[in-house]
Design a protein around this motif. Structure first.
Motif, PDB file in Angstrom:
ATOM      1  N   VAL A  10     -14.047 -22.371 119.034  1.00  0.00           N
ATOM      2  CA  VAL A  10     -12.819 -22.661 118.284  1.00  0.00           C
ATOM      3  C   VAL A  10     -13.091 -22.550 116.790  1.00  0.00           C
ATOM      4  O   VAL A  10     -13.862 -23.344 116.226  1.00  0.00           O
ATOM      5  N   ASP A  11     -12.474 -21.566 116.142  1.00  0.00           N
ATOM      6  CA  ASP A  11     -12.639 -21.360 114.695  1.00  0.00           C
ATOM      7  C   ASP A  11     -11.482 -20.489 114.214  1.00  0.00           C
ATOM      8  O   ASP A  11     -11.100 -19.543 114.913  1.00  0.00           O
ATOM      9  N   ASP A  12     -10.948 -20.799 113.043  1.00  0.00           N
ATOM     10  CA  ASP A  12      -9.810 -20.025 112.535  1.00  0.00           C
ATOM     11  C   ASP A  12     -10.252 -18.720 111.877  1.00  0.00           C
ATOM     12  O   ASP A  12      -9.416 -17.869 111.575  1.00  0.00           O
ATOM     13  N   ARG A  13     -11.545 -18.542 111.648  1.00  0.00           N
ATOM     14  CA  ARG A  13     -12.045 -17.323 111.011  1.00  0.00           C
ATOM     15  C   ARG A  13     -12.636 -16.374 112.057  1.00  0.00           C
ATOM     16  O   ARG A  13     -13.616 -16.720 112.730  1.00  0.00           O
ATOM     17  N   PRO A  14     -12.065 -15.172 112.186  1.00  0.00           N
ATOM     18  CA  PRO A  14     -12.560 -14.199 113.177  1.00  0.00           C
ATOM     19  C   PRO A  14     -14.032 -13.865 112.995  1.00  0.00           C
ATOM     20  O   PRO A  14     -14.757 -13.673 113.979  1.00  0.00           O
ATOM     21  N   GLU A  15     -14.504 -13.806 111.726  1.00  0.00           N
ATOM     22  CA  GLU A  15     -15.908 -13.465 111.501  1.00  0.00           C
ATOM     23  C   GLU A  15     -16.841 -14.555 112.027  1.00  0.00           C
ATOM     24  O   GLU A  15     -17.955 -14.263 112.486  1.00  0.00           O
ATOM     25  N   ASN A  16     -16.383 -15.812 111.983  1.00  0.00           N
ATOM     26  CA  ASN A  16     -17.196 -16.900 112.532  1.00  0.00           C
ATOM     27  C   ASN A  16     -17.253 -16.833 114.051  1.00  0.00           C
ATOM     28  O   ASN A  16     -18.301 -17.087 114.662  1.00  0.00           O
ATOM     29  N   LEU A  17     -16.131 -16.500 114.670  1.00  0.00           N
ATOM     30  CA  LEU A  17     -16.105 -16.348 116.126  1.00  0.00           C
ATOM     31  C   LEU A  17     -17.007 -15.198 116.561  1.00  0.00           C
ATOM     32  O   LEU A  17     -17.725 -15.296 117.563  1.00  0.00           O
ATOM     33  N   LEU A  18     -16.978 -14.111 115.796  1.00  0.00           N
ATOM     34  CA  LEU A  18     -17.823 -12.966 116.110  1.00  0.00           C
ATOM     35  C   LEU A  18     -19.301 -13.339 116.011  1.00  0.00           C
ATOM     36  O   LEU A  18     -20.117 -12.936 116.853  1.00  0.00           O
TER      37      LEU A  18
END
Length: 225
Positions: A10-18
């Motif tokens: 769960v994270d609002d930043r796509p780069e963090n999820l990646l």
């Protein structure tokens, strides 16, 4: 074949999820993305997860509020939550994370090896828990259908195997708690140890109830975290 565990990211930043997916891909489990607290709660309505990696700072519903909703639901309240945060406001802020129900609280940037190791522990416990529940269900069917000495002997053998498997998990959890006591902060030790103890105690009680002479109907094994 053992079914893969699901890990909720769960994270609002796509780069963090990646980045999280890149770190955890080596575990060969099912990684599920959620870009907000609301999206995470929706995913938790239908799927079971071994562990949740939850960002603290998100627009709208932040990590603390999301965790509070998760812990209020009977279906999801025992799922381990690891908070991830890019900020550090000191012990009070960290304590708030544990008070919200987290089993760990990791500041960014974090060591990928450490994060993967922590997640791996909860995946392993989840898998063993699922196997124990499935075997216990099979055992109940055998006990209910036992009509002769041979079937009773088979059921007793399965019960002994279940007890041995649970003992192995208990031993692993004890070693983990000892390791955390040597390396982690006190709050993390208390939160993680309490979570594991609650799960394993429930499993042991359910298994003991199946022993001959225990009396009554065997209880349903506790829901997975």
């Amino acid at each position: 074949m053992v079914q893969k565990a699901k890990i909720l990211l769960v994270d609002d930043r796509p780069e963090n999820l990646l980045a999280l997916e890149a770190i955890l891909s080596a575990l060969d489990q099912t990684l599920v993305r959620a870009s907000s607290g609301e999206e995470a709660l929706k995913a938790l309505l239908t799927d079971d997860f071994a562990v949740i990696l939850l960002d603290v700072q998100m627009p709208g519903m932040d990590g603390f509020e999301t965790a509070a909703h998760i812990k209020r639901r009977e279906r999801t309240r025992d799922i381990p939550i690891i908070f991830l945060t890019a900020i550090n406001h000191g012990p009070h802020h960290t304590f708030r994370g544990y008070a919200a129900g987290a089993v760990d609280y990791i500041s960014k940037p974090f060591d990928p090896w450490v994060l993967r190791a922590k997640v791996s522990v909860f995946v392993d416990l989840y898998t063993k828990n699922c196997q124990l529940r499935e075997q216990a269900a099979l055992l109940r069917l055998q006990l209910d259908g036992s009509t002769n000495g041979s079937e009773s002997k088979d059921a007793a053998g399965l019960l002994a195997e279940l007890s041995a498997r649970l003992a192995a998990v208990e031993e692993q959890a004890e070693a983990l708690t000892k390791q955390l006591g040597e390396e982690a902060a006190d709050a993390s030790v208390v939160a993680t140890a309490a979570h594991l103890e609650r799960k394993l105690t429930g499993l042991r009680r359910a298994l003991d109830a199946l022993e001959p002479g225990a009396g009554g109907t065997a209880p349903v094994l506790p829901a997975q975290t």
